[in-house]
Motif scaffolding. Structure first.
Motif, PDB file in Angstrom:
ATOM      1  N   LYS A 112      58.019  84.955  12.013  1.00 36.99           N
ATOM      2  CA  LYS A 112      57.181  86.017  11.467  1.00 36.99           C
ATOM      3  C   LYS A 112      56.082  85.434  10.591  1.00 36.99           C
ATOM      4  N   ALA A 113      56.431  84.396   9.803  1.00 37.20           N
ATOM      5  CA  ALA A 113      55.429  83.764   8.929  1.00 37.20           C
ATOM      6  C   ALA A 113      54.338  83.089   9.756  1.00 37.20           C
ATOM      7  N   ARG A 114      54.730  82.468  10.873  1.00 40.18           N
ATOM      8  CA  ARG A 114      53.738  81.796  11.724  1.00 40.18           C
ATOM      9  C   ARG A 114      52.763  82.808  12.331  1.00 40.18           C
ATOM     10  N   GLU A 135      48.077  87.169  13.832  1.00 34.67           N
ATOM     11  CA  GLU A 135      48.449  87.843  15.082  1.00 34.67           C
ATOM     12  C   GLU A 135      49.525  88.896  14.824  1.00 34.67           C
ATOM     13  N   ASP A 136      49.581  89.913  15.663  1.00 36.04           N
ATOM     14  CA  ASP A 136      50.655  90.909  15.594  1.00 36.04           C
ATOM     15  C   ASP A 136      51.978  90.254  15.980  1.00 36.04           C
ATOM     16  N   TYR A 137      53.009  90.580  15.199  1.00 34.41           N
ATOM     17  CA  TYR A 137      54.320  89.958  15.451  1.00 34.41           C
ATOM     18  C   TYR A 137      54.967  90.520  16.727  1.00 34.41           C
TER      19      TYR A 137
END
Length: 299
Positions: free
Chosen positions: A32-34, A40-42
């Motif tokens: 999620k952090a990346r 970008e949308d997760y």
């Protein structure tokens, strides 16, 4: 059927739950952090997304089938006229205790079978004697191979004898604890000669009878001309029903492979009590949907 659908559901529940759980514990936060850093949308990887979506669905289905009610289809005529080939039935899974899915171990006791109940159970196998004289359950009716695997199949029959009962059976005549079972002839069986199951009953001039087992009144079919059936007692069935065991018989008395052939049913093989027909399919060319059987309560 030789595969265990409950075992498949259990395996899928475990796999999806592990994939989803491991991802949330060890990989979700970093991924999620990346995505956030890249603006970008997760989104979850496809395997995780599938596991997250399917786990609750499979889990709920597993719980309902294991502890509430499970559907079964009647594949043979051994319970005619009560249950017909093509009937789809519901089975109360908590009638005789809550059992672990796939393993069938009872974890909570909620009741015991009663005389006259229509019961789904795991086929226990034939009682045989192995080389050292021990009694074993085998998948080989002849006992030539006493260690033949017992098929993993669900069967359905009616409870006739309870633990401790003294049972005598000669063809369709049943005596329980010295008292003959009360039955009354209704008349000849009338069916569709185009259906294989009906045709056999018609060919052997079957008659329908009303039978009273305890508080349960139900129909049975008799075909004396079809040939003799094993009596009780016999080499596999003693006259006194052992503890934690039940004598089971089909309602089509001369066309049912039941306790007369393979002995009493161990309590641990119970699956549940059949209670309703929710659908009935006679075949495309022999009646299709039998609407008048839908919703029938099973006695």
């Amino acid at each position: 059927m030789d595969f265990d659908f409950s075992a498949i559901l259990l395996a899928l529940t475990v796999v999806f739950g592990v994939v989803w759980g491991v991802d949330r514990l060890f990989f979700y936060q970093g991924r999620k952090a990346r995505f956030a850093a890249a603006g970008e949308d997760y989104r979850d990887p496809a395997p995780v997304d599938w596991a997250r979506s399917l786990f609750p669905v499979i889990f709920v289905v597993l719980l309902l089938r294991s502890f509430v009610a499970e559907p079964f289809r009647i594949p043979s005529g051994s319970m005619m006229p009560t249950l017909d080939v093509g009937d789809f039935i519901l089975v109360n899974k908590f009638a005789y205790g809550l059992r672990l899915p796939a393993f069938n171990n009872k974890v909570v006791s909620t009741g015991e079978p009663r005389r006259g109940d229509v019961v789904v159970f795991r086929f226990p196998g034939y009682i045989c004697q192995d080389q050292d004289g021990s009694i074993v359950r085998s998948g080989d009716m002849t006992c030539a191979d006493p260690h033949a695997p017992v098929p993993n199949q669900n069967w359905i029959k009616r409870v006739i004898g309870m633990p401790g009962d003294t049972i005598e059976v000669h063809d369709s005549q049943i005596v329980i604890n010295g008292k003959p079972v009360v039955d009354t002839e209704i008349g000849p069986f009338k069916g569709n000669a185009a259906r294989l199951e009906d045709n056999e009953l018609l060919y052997y001039n079957a008659t329908l009878w009303s039978e009273q087992l305890g508080s349960v009144k139900h129909l049975i079919a008799r075909m004396p001309s079809r040939g003799p059936t094993p009596p009780i007692p016999n080499a596999r069935v003693p006259s006194v029903v052992p503890p934690n065991c039940y004598i089971m018989m089909g309602d089509d008395r001369e066309n049912s492979e039941d306790s007369r052939w393979w002995g009493c049913l161990p309590e641990q093989n119970l699956v549940g009590r059949a209670f309703m027909i929710w659908f009935s399919w006679k075949g495309m060319h022999t009646g299709a949907v039998d609407f008048h059987r839908i919703g029938t309560i099973i006695h």
